[in-house]
Design a protein around this motif. Sequence first.
Motif, short mmCIF file in Angstrom:
data_model
loop_
_atom_site.label_atom_id
_atom_site.label_comp_id
_atom_site.label_asym_id
_atom_site.label_seq_id
_atom_site.Cartn_x
_atom_site.Cartn_y
_atom_site.Cartn_z
N VAL A 179 -22.72 -24.62 -8.20
CA VAL A 179 -22.33 -24.28 -6.83
C VAL A 179 -20.97 -24.89 -6.52
CG1 VAL A 179 -23.54 -26.29 -5.83
CG2 VAL A 179 -23.06 -24.30 -4.40
N GLY A 180 -20.16 -24.09 -5.85
CA GLY A 180 -18.89 -24.58 -5.33
C GLY A 180 -19.05 -24.92 -3.86
N LEU A 181 -18.62 -26.11 -3.48
CA LEU A 181 -18.69 -26.55 -2.08
C LEU A 181 -17.27 -26.65 -1.54
CD1 LEU A 181 -21.38 -29.37 -2.34
CD2 LEU A 181 -21.73 -26.95 -1.84
N LEU A 182 -17.04 -26.05 -0.38
CA LEU A 182 -15.73 -26.08 0.26
C LEU A 182 -15.81 -26.82 1.58
CD1 LEU A 182 -14.74 -22.38 -0.45
CD2 LEU A 182 -14.19 -24.41 -1.81
N GLU A 183 -14.64 -27.29 2.06
CA GLU A 183 -14.58 -28.18 3.23
C GLU A 183 -15.51 -29.37 2.98
OE1 GLU A 183 -15.24 -26.00 6.82
OE2 GLU A 183 -13.58 -24.64 6.46
N SER A 184 -15.29 -30.00 1.84
CA SER A 184 -16.20 -31.04 1.34
C SER A 184 -15.57 -32.41 1.22
CB SER A 184 -16.73 -30.61 -0.04
OG SER A 184 -15.65 -30.35 -0.93
N ASP A 185 -14.27 -32.55 1.53
CA ASP A 185 -13.61 -33.86 1.42
C ASP A 185 -13.83 -34.64 2.71
OD1 ASP A 185 -12.09 -36.07 0.98
OD2 ASP A 185 -10.21 -35.01 0.61
N LEU A 186 -14.73 -35.62 2.67
CA LEU A 186 -15.08 -36.40 3.85
C LEU A 186 -14.54 -37.82 3.79
CD1 LEU A 186 -18.87 -35.40 3.95
CD2 LEU A 186 -16.89 -34.06 4.66
N GLN A 187 -13.68 -38.10 2.80
CA GLN A 187 -13.22 -39.47 2.61
C GLN A 187 -12.00 -39.78 3.48
OE1 GLN A 187 -14.34 -42.09 1.28
NE2 GLN A 187 -16.07 -41.39 0.05
N HIS A 188 -12.20 -39.64 4.77
CA HIS A 188 -11.19 -39.98 5.76
C HIS A 188 -11.90 -40.66 6.92
CE1 HIS A 188 -8.20 -37.37 3.76
NE2 HIS A 188 -9.22 -36.55 3.58
N ILE A 189 -11.16 -41.46 7.68
CA ILE A 189 -11.75 -42.19 8.81
C ILE A 189 -12.44 -41.23 9.76
CG2 ILE A 189 -11.15 -43.44 10.92
CD1 ILE A 189 -9.17 -45.05 9.33
N ILE A 190 -11.79 -40.11 10.06
CA ILE A 190 -12.30 -39.18 11.06
C ILE A 190 -13.58 -38.50 10.59
CG2 ILE A 190 -11.10 -37.10 10.32
CD1 ILE A 190 -11.26 -38.43 13.93
N MET A 191 -13.87 -38.56 9.29
CA MET A 191 -15.07 -37.93 8.75
C MET A 191 -16.07 -38.95 8.24
SD MET A 191 -12.97 -35.07 6.68
CE MET A 191 -11.57 -34.26 7.45
N GLY A 192 -15.79 -40.23 8.47
CA GLY A 192 -16.75 -41.28 8.15
C GLY A 192 -16.65 -41.85 6.77
N ASN A 193 -15.62 -41.49 5.99
CA ASN A 193 -15.52 -41.95 4.60
C ASN A 193 -16.85 -41.72 3.88
OD1 ASN A 193 -13.43 -43.95 6.12
ND2 ASN A 193 -12.75 -43.50 4.04
N ARG A 194 -17.25 -40.46 3.82
CA ARG A 194 -18.51 -40.09 3.19
C ARG A 194 -18.25 -39.23 1.96
NH1 ARG A 194 -19.63 -36.59 7.78
NH2 ARG A 194 -21.65 -36.02 6.95
N ASP A 195 -19.31 -38.97 1.21
CA ASP A 195 -19.20 -38.10 0.04
C ASP A 195 -20.56 -37.42 -0.18
OD1 ASP A 195 -18.79 -36.79 -2.32
OD2 ASP A 195 -18.55 -38.58 -3.55
N THR A 196 -20.68 -36.23 0.35
CA THR A 196 -21.93 -35.47 0.25
C THR A 196 -22.31 -35.18 -1.20
OG1 THR A 196 -21.55 -34.45 2.39
CG2 THR A 196 -23.03 -33.30 0.89
N THR A 197 -21.30 -35.01 -2.05
CA THR A 197 -21.58 -34.59 -3.43
C THR A 197 -22.38 -35.64 -4.20
OG1 THR A 197 -19.52 -35.50 -4.36
CG2 THR A 197 -19.44 -33.27 -3.44
N GLN A 198 -22.26 -36.92 -3.83
CA GLN A 198 -23.01 -37.95 -4.55
C GLN A 198 -24.51 -37.74 -4.37
OE1 GLN A 198 -21.76 -42.06 -4.11
NE2 GLN A 198 -19.68 -41.42 -3.61
N PHE A 199 -24.94 -37.55 -3.14
CA PHE A 199 -26.37 -37.35 -2.89
C PHE A 199 -26.86 -36.07 -3.55
CE2 PHE A 199 -29.61 -35.23 -0.26
CZ PHE A 199 -30.65 -36.13 -0.44
N LEU A 200 -26.14 -34.97 -3.36
CA LEU A 200 -26.58 -33.70 -3.92
C LEU A 200 -26.66 -33.75 -5.44
CD1 LEU A 200 -24.60 -31.17 -1.67
CD2 LEU A 200 -27.00 -31.84 -1.49
N ALA A 201 -25.63 -34.33 -6.07
CA ALA A 201 -25.60 -34.37 -7.53
C ALA A 201 -26.74 -35.21 -8.08
CB ALA A 201 -24.25 -34.90 -8.00
N GLU A 202 -26.96 -36.39 -7.49
CA GLU A 202 -27.98 -37.28 -8.02
C GLU A 202 -29.39 -36.77 -7.72
OE1 GLU A 202 -27.21 -41.47 -7.22
OE2 GLU A 202 -25.09 -40.98 -6.97
N ASP A 203 -29.59 -36.21 -6.55
CA ASP A 203 -30.93 -35.74 -6.20
C ASP A 203 -31.29 -34.45 -6.94
OD1 ASP A 203 -33.03 -34.33 -4.31
OD2 ASP A 203 -33.00 -36.44 -3.74
N LEU A 204 -30.30 -33.59 -7.15
CA LEU A 204 -30.56 -32.31 -7.81
C LEU A 204 -30.39 -32.38 -9.33
CD1 LEU A 204 -28.72 -29.96 -5.28
CD2 LEU A 204 -31.18 -30.21 -5.57
N GLY A 205 -29.90 -33.50 -9.85
CA GLY A 205 -29.69 -33.63 -11.28
C GLY A 205 -28.55 -32.75 -11.74
#
Length: 965
Positions: free
Chosen positions: A723-749
């Motif tokens: 799967v390709g995820l777009l509008e996915s860069d959350l590593q900014h102050i205004i977006m909470g310095n988050r990374d959705t891909t870590q949870f999805l990748a580890e949980d989905l294998g």
Amino acid sequence: MAASRYKDKDAGVVLSFNGQWVSWSHTAVAYLAFLSALIVGSALHYHKIVRNEWFGYPDEWFPSVSATIGDRYPERSIFMIFIAITSGPRFALVGLWYLLTAKPGRTLPKAIAISGLIRTLTCGGWTYITSTDDHDWHDILMISYIVFTIPWTTGCIALSPPNAKAIKYRKYLASAFFGTLVPLVYFFIQHKVHRVPGAYTIYAFFEWSLIILDIAFDAVTALDFDTFEVVVRDVKGASMGANQSSVPTAVLEKEKEKATAGVFSAGFRLDEALDIAADIYHGFVFWSILTSLGVVVWYFPLWHMGISGFEALIMTSVAPALLGIRSLRSLVLKNQRLTHLLSLAGLVAYLVEDPTRRLFVVGFGVAVSCLGWAATLSSDSVHPARLEMRVLAWVIGLLMSSVAKFAWYTNNPIWPIMHAANGGWNGTGLVLAVLAVLRFTRRAPLQGGNSSEAKSGSTLLSALGIGGLFFALHSLLSDTSTMILWVWDGYPIRGPVSNVHGWYTVAAMTAGVVAGISRPALVTTWTAYGVGCVGAALLTLYHHWLGYCGGLALAAYLTAIAIPLISSAAKKSPAVTFGLGFLIYNFMVLFHVWVVAYAFVPGGPLVRERTDWIMITMMLLIGAGLLDLISQQAKSARVQAAPRGATKTNHRKYHLGALAVLNVLFLCANVLRFPANDYKPYHAENRLITAGIWTIHFSLDNDMWSSEYRMRDLLKELEVDVVGLLESDLQHIIMGNRDTTQFLAEDLGMYVDYGPGPNKHTWGAALLSKFPILNSTHHLLPSPVGELAPAIHATLDVYGTLVDVFVFHSGQEEDPEDRRLQSEYMARLMGSSPRPSILLSYLVTTPLQGNYNTYVSATSGMHDVDETDDDRWCEYILFKGLRRTGYARVSRSTITDTELQVAKFVVPASEDDAASTWSAPKALRDRRVPEEEVPEGMRFPAMFRGEGVRGHRYHVFDEPRYYAF
């Protein structure tokens, strides 16, 4: 056995042998358990026990401990018999140590005895429950054993009787034990992640070394237990404090204090420990509320697709400026408990369903929190020890926030975008926060800020330093993966990985805090500042390990200089140092956003893509604060950041202990999050690859909740392999310095490529894959006017066939020239690949018109997944060299603003099959068939038909489409 040399009629004889035999029997039987298993296992099953999940003999030629003791009969049984025998001397050893060290009124011996008992029980757990029996419980018990080894080891050194030889051996063995953990983890990563042949053998040597050193450390008790003729009789008086050593007791006590970093030197008091814990937790709450503000503000321009007006609430952090009003300052200083309790509104906000009201509640919490902390620091500035405690709580609270975010996959569990449905611990966090505030404010407030010391130095320079410091801490250190993603550059992996190497950031922050309180004169120098500047430059300019090493140097410098900078600012006017400081911080936050969002803000093009300017400005602001510190030092014989009184208090040992606990907790979470390598496609029997494209809108759903769990569920139920995820860069102050891909990748294998990093000024493109990513390159497409368009070109190993996947987000509708240039670039890029390929994209074009005919062209060689679907504008799936079998559009529910498009392809199994696929006529490729003619494993799930589930259903066509070819 020897008779007693003391004729004490009041002391009863329990056992008639000398106490050292407990140590020797424990040592002998423990070594025998492991050694016998190694000998028997090597003799009977050598090739089997040296084999691991990747390699066998001769690449791997020495077995690990777990493979030796847990996998085969009879070595497993032999080991368990001897380890059971070991338990008796082991419990006796812990009991004797307590009797030897217990003194009236001392709590530490009891705590160490309890840790020794728990350590013994967990040892039995991980040795009897092997990884073959239950991998999770084996790991949990193993981690627990290592965790309780820390207080046992340091406590034994601290409580060691005055025996020079025993103290020396304990120091050496403990240092060797903990030092061995570093190469052990390194070679395990080489084996598990990088799959290096022979790495597991080297890892096994370090693993066996830990066993040897661990048992040897406990064997040293033989040098102390010879004071006992029987377990309960002290025949030499050592337990009563008698010194049988030729080395003076004072010297030995200094050795013990040095070996344990002074943590146990002044005793232990529960009330003091609770004070420090409450302070740090309240610091954690401050950072949790502050870092949540950007996320809830971002929700509004995100859904308005432009300036919404709510952005003004980021200015709530300048509330300390109100302390310039004398009456208000007096009111806040006299009512600090009420002020800090009101600040918890930022945590209560999760109970407010309406996004607008929730934003205002969070804004109020941020304002009162900044106001309360500034007032408390100013109030306590006349008491050096209390001031240092508050500053350390603020800084270590940030570290605790980073640890919590790592454990929750870059989300903070008490943020207002979290609730029970997506993993939030808001209620628990709120209760603990209330308790922490009550303890944090239990001391009577002081009246600070009026000393002559407060008038020295420049208030303006100090405010500049605070602004730069808080921006640096927030933007780079509020999440351990931020700097790692700055230096990420695709596959093959050539640098750090977020879920493996994140602890390095925490370790660097810890080292900085320790340096800040122990070596302030070193920290507040231009030399140290130069090191920080070099680190910032390396992080900004370089990828991979070199860039990350620069980031680690910067992290250590920032947490070190934070202590003297904040301490100095607290001694001046808080209205200026913190009010103006947070105003400067806010301007830096806007600067940080505008480098990416330049197309949506006034004056944005002036700072377009200038992260280097941000870093330079940040370091110059911190340099201004340092200039103020150095100018003060020049006027004084002592360093302002480390007053004499502060070094005479005992609070530092608790802060050092808290740092140790946080590091251990991070490492525990690190082990639990370590890659499982369970990357299995859903339908390998059909050589099927299910690919999807989804614009996830920065992982905030329509109701302002973090949406990772809901995304995970839909991707899993649709059985998406890539799967390709777009509008996915959350590593900014205004977006909470988050990374959705870590949870999805580890949980989905799945493997994950984050795409162009947060310092590449895009909205983000990411790739998740069940198939190994052999190589990936990141592209920034031509964008002379509008926002940068990111693309990923990855080569996957799909059932032994190389398949290229492109993930791409084009520019906006308002910039047609950008989109034309980008379509030409992508057509050439896709056309350059001779392999089967898939494009997962956001194209902003009408089917069969305009730039569509550049993407789908002879240049690219790509075909549309369904050119009759004329209802598209943004998301498209293109392909070549694969057999398309299905296509579906699935509604988003309230997760995002864009549907999930999914297509199924069969990968050619042979060269002839591949050739026929490439040369197939268009009419054959486009022929549709009913679902009944499609094998069961190639069908889309039936659960999304009709009304679907949770708001997800097949829409537009109301059902999936299937194709004959």
